[in-house]
Enzyme design. Sequence first.
Site, PDB file in Angstrom:
ATOM      1  N   LYS A  70      -6.417  -3.641   1.140  1.00 51.46           N
ATOM      2  CA  LYS A  70      -7.760  -3.226   0.535  1.00 51.46           C
ATOM      3  C   LYS A  70      -8.890  -3.540   1.545  1.00 51.46           C
ATOM      4  O   LYS A  70      -9.854  -2.629   1.273  1.00 51.46           O
ATOM      5  CB  LYS A  70      -7.932  -3.791  -0.470  1.00 51.46           C
ATOM      6  CG  LYS A  70      -6.897  -3.157  -1.665  1.00 51.46           C
ATOM      7  CD  LYS A  70      -7.471  -3.284  -3.163  1.00 51.46           C
ATOM      8  CE  LYS A  70      -6.605  -2.638  -4.233  1.00 51.46           C
ATOM      9  NZ  LYS A  70      -5.030  -2.998  -4.240  1.00 51.46           N
ATOM     10  N   GLU A  74     -15.591  -1.656  -9.468  1.00 51.17           N
ATOM     11  CA  GLU A  74     -14.998  -2.103 -10.415  1.00 51.17           C
ATOM     12  C   GLU A  74     -13.555  -2.407 -10.287  1.00 51.17           C
ATOM     13  O   GLU A  74     -13.147  -2.064  -9.013  1.00 51.17           O
ATOM     14  CB  GLU A  74     -14.851  -0.831 -11.426  1.00 51.17           C
ATOM     15  CG  GLU A  74     -13.596   0.001 -11.443  1.00 51.17           C
ATOM     16  CD  GLU A  74     -13.941   1.076 -10.256  1.00 51.17           C
ATOM     17  OE1 GLU A  74     -14.812   1.429 -10.142  1.00 51.17           O
ATOM     18  OE2 GLU A  74     -12.851   1.608  -9.907  1.00 51.17           O
ATOM     19  N   SER A  77       2.318  -3.152   1.838  1.00 55.35           N
ATOM     20  CA  SER A  77       0.721  -3.254   1.339  1.00 55.35           C
ATOM     21  C   SER A  77       0.108  -4.666   1.111  1.00 55.35           C
ATOM     22  O   SER A  77      -1.001  -4.800   1.329  1.00 55.35           O
ATOM     23  CB  SER A  77       0.442  -2.226   0.165  1.00 55.35           C
ATOM     24  OG  SER A  77       1.294  -2.594  -0.891  1.00 55.35           O
TER      25      SER A  77
HETATM   26  C1  LIG Z   1      -4.128  -2.301  -4.944  1.00 57.24           C
HETATM   27  C2  LIG Z   1      -3.010  -2.646  -4.490  1.00 57.24           C
HETATM   28  C3  LIG Z   1      -1.988  -1.233  -4.311  1.00 57.24           C
HETATM   29  C4  LIG Z   1      -2.355  -0.182  -4.886  1.00 57.24           C
HETATM   30  O1  LIG Z   1      -3.372   0.402  -4.521  1.00 57.24           O
HETATM   31  P1  LIG Z   1      -3.199   1.967  -3.643  1.00 57.24           P
HETATM   32  O2  LIG Z   1      -4.741   2.242  -3.446  1.00 57.24           O
HETATM   33  O3  LIG Z   1      -2.400   3.003  -4.125  1.00 57.24           O
HETATM   34  O4  LIG Z   1      -2.800   1.403  -2.395  1.00 57.24           O
HETATM   35  C5  LIG Z   1      -0.899  -1.398  -3.716  1.00 57.24           C
HETATM   36  N1  LIG Z   1      -0.406  -2.718  -3.113  1.00 57.24           N
HETATM   37  C6  LIG Z   1      -1.359  -3.715  -2.875  1.00 57.24           C
HETATM   38  C7  LIG Z   1      -0.852  -4.999  -2.316  1.00 57.24           C
HETATM   39  C8  LIG Z   1      -2.525  -3.755  -3.776  1.00 57.24           C
HETATM   40  O5  LIG Z   1      -3.342  -4.989  -3.808  1.00 57.24           O
END
Ligand SMILES: *Cc1c(COP(=O)(O)O)cnc(C)c1O
Length: 395
Positions: A91, A113, A379
Amino acid sequence: MKTTYNVNEKGFYGEFGGAFIPEMLYPNVEALRQQYVSISNEPSFQDEFKALLRDYVGRPTPLYHAKRLSEQFGAKIYLKREDLCHTGAHKINNTIGQILLAKRLGKTRIIAETGAGQHGVATATVCALMGLQCVVYMGAVDIQRQAPNVARMKMLGAEVRAAVSGSKTLKDATNEAIRDWISHPEDTFYIIGSVVGPHPYPDMVARFQSVISEEIQQQLLKKENRKNPDYVIACVGGGSNAAGAFYHFLEEEKVKLITVEAAGKGIYSGESAATTALGKTGIIHGSKTLLMQTNDGQITEPYSISAGLDYPGIGPLHAHLYQTRRAEFIAISDEEAMQAGKSLAQTEGIIPALETAHAFAVLKQKKFRPEDIVVINLSGRGDKDLNTYTNHYDL
Ligand SMILES: *Cc1c(COP(=O)(O)O)cnc(C)c1O
């Protein structure tokens, strides 16, 4: 880049997207629309963005060949290590991009938000970095559920404001943030955390996150002497990590894209966040896309064990990828994600975020050829989810 899967001049991906916003916000969104590409392409912007991604976020993140996992599933599996980014997930790539834009547009106050608090933390982080005022709206229920992230935001100097209307969760926080923006259009920039919201947000966020697929191509070229993998797999809440991991492969039709949604307690259990399986076209967060709703168009409260996938819609790019069948969508239950998270921890020594664990659960469901190169976008890291894991496994 001019391609069929990218946004058109009107802000649409096929039939999805657009900017369905209150009149009062039009000047702000229009100014952003006119300038986001030119400003972010300026050499001084690119220099600052790239330097921060390198020295502050820790990019490029490694593309790691997971040997034991590869053996287990009979393919060559690489992990794109977004979990190693500062603040523990992808993010931050986007919030850095947006705060640099906000500064160049002369804004002095940032609002956001957050549901799970991850985007709130990433926003509070870059506001501290740049010395800008930061207000994060969060549902009162989420403030209770996500106390560690609330503490992080406060530690970083942000003000966390509770949304106490409706179900007191993410969509209520979104309404509060939009209300704030309407009353402070001059000085305030709204940092959105995924590829959602009115045009140009989905495209802007996808571009900031596209550093992920850009690096994958460079890294694969070095390691495998080819730019493109056979598969890219990513989980989707709103869709920003998936958009970033897919971006440079969208037009490479031989690269199979797999998008993983949260089935919660089962797609048809009534407690799910499997938007493409359950959703219909509607408008959420200022954009026309697929969303979970009742017959009379009320947004349904979603459910997933992972707070970051607990969103009733998906970004318009992903709705388009679904409709055109460019990407395959698979829904993974809480239980399957839990198992995949534990399995990755004990096979590779990496504890994934619960969101990310959903992407790993796909390995059990797909049949690969031994020579297939599979990239999974890792992610985020699982530290924030340790409580959920340990309760589930009674550790
Ligand atoms: C917020 C988050 C997501 C989901 O958000 P996307 O916008 O779909 O990427 C996925 N994995 C992690 C580790 C997150 O913090």
